[in-house]
Design a protein around this motif. Structure first.
Motif, mmCIF file in Angstrom:
data_model
loop_
_atom_site.group_PDB
_atom_site.id
_atom_site.type_symbol
_atom_site.label_atom_id
_atom_site.label_comp_id
_atom_site.label_asym_id
_atom_site.label_seq_id
_atom_site.Cartn_x
_atom_site.Cartn_y
_atom_site.Cartn_z
ATOM 1 N N THR A 185 7.046 -7.906 -26.666
ATOM 2 C CA THR A 185 6.768 -9.102 -27.464
ATOM 3 C C THR A 185 7.856 -10.162 -27.329
ATOM 4 O OG1 THR A 185 7.807 -8.113 -29.433
ATOM 5 C CG2 THR A 185 5.435 -7.786 -29.159
ATOM 6 N N HIS A 193 1.852 -12.422 -30.008
ATOM 7 C CA HIS A 193 2.673 -11.319 -30.524
ATOM 8 C C HIS A 193 1.775 -10.318 -31.265
ATOM 9 C CE1 HIS A 193 6.811 -10.164 -32.233
ATOM 10 N NE2 HIS A 193 5.972 -9.231 -32.613
ATOM 11 N N ASP A 219 8.229 -5.160 -35.813
ATOM 12 C CA ASP A 219 7.269 -4.518 -34.918
ATOM 13 C C ASP A 219 7.324 -3.005 -35.044
ATOM 14 O OD1 ASP A 219 6.801 -7.059 -34.065
ATOM 15 O OD2 ASP A 219 7.516 -6.763 -32.007
#
Length: 261
Positions: A185, A193, A219
């Motif tokens: 990402t 993303h 994430d």
């Protein structure tokens, strides 16, 4: 709890990947020391660590790009010896580095079949690329992951997130069992993303194991089912995201072993 974490909590049987006592020395420098690591099908393992922690070296060993100095590695209960990138790919280990290894002058379909092109023979003699067949298969591969891309556009004209999607679709099409992603990402837009994180979850839900290298902590808690932290070449922390917090993980990255949960 995310889908990947749920699937990992229900895992059964032996791990897909088993590392025991992995060490790597470059001359006088001990890059990795006595690393034990298991990865199960359908698991998203976040491999974290500061720069120089040993993440890249460990990933290169798993991908067959470097040989360990010590220790053993098993994949699907098969002990790996004389291991190289081609063997890794044949076994179902795909590595998506930050540069993605895509051919920018070729279109999406050609990149999905890059190095594995399908060919036919004209009049049974002259070989030629089966472009129509490859495009048809590429459409199915993209649809399976709910990816929408202009199939005939050169990959060099696509955005960073779209290129990541092409690389992920390629790994999924060739039935990868383990996909290693290095900062997938990084340097992409907000909308892309979220799309890449969704693709990671889709891979895991289909039973593919994912090793995710990232410095983006949100994430990790969104998609990871387990976190492993390396510090100065040693495993400093291993646990489920539900049992850890960001402060503890960051402390392990800085301090190393001995960090208490």
């Amino acid at each position: 709890m995310n889908t990947a974490a749920e699937s990992a909590s229900e895992r059964q049987g032996p791990p897909l990947l088993r590392l025991r006592g992995i060490g790597k020395r470059f001359g006088a420098v001990q890059a990795l020391r006595d690393i034990d690591l298991d990865v199960w099908p359908g698991e998203v393992l976040a491999l974290l660590g500061d720069n120089g922690a040993g993440k890249s070296t460990l990933v290169k060993i798993i991908a067959g790009a470097q040989a360990p100095t010590s220790g053993s590695m098993q994949f699907h209960d098969q002990t790996l010896r004389q291991f190289d990138p081609r063997t890794a790919r044949d076994l179902g280990i795909e590595t998506l580095y930050q540069d993605l290894a895509v051919a920018e002058n070729l279109d999406v379909s050609a990149n999905i079949f890059l190095g594995r092109e399908r060919k036919k023979r004209l009049l049974g003699i002259l070989p030629f690329l089966a472009r129509r067949e490859m495009r048809k298969e590429s459409v199915l591969a993209l649809q399976k992951l709910a990816i929408q891309l202009p199939l005939r556009q050169p990959v060099g004209e696509l955005s960073g997130g779209q290129r990541q999607a092409v690389a992920i679709a390629r790994a999924a099409y060739w039935q990868a069992k383990l996909v290693i992603m290095d900062e997938p990402t990084a340097a992409i837009g907000v909308g892309e993303h979220a799309a890449i994180l969704h693709l990671i979850q889709t891979l895991a839900a289909s039973g593919v194991a994912v090793i995710l290298i990232t410095h983006t902590m949100p994430d990790v808690w969104q998609v990871a089912s387990r976190i492993t932290v390396l510090t100065r070449g040693e495993k400093a922390l291993d646990g489920r995201p539900d049992d850890l917090d960001e402060d503890l993980v960051v402390k392990a990255m800085l301090v190393g072993k001995g960090v208490a949960a």
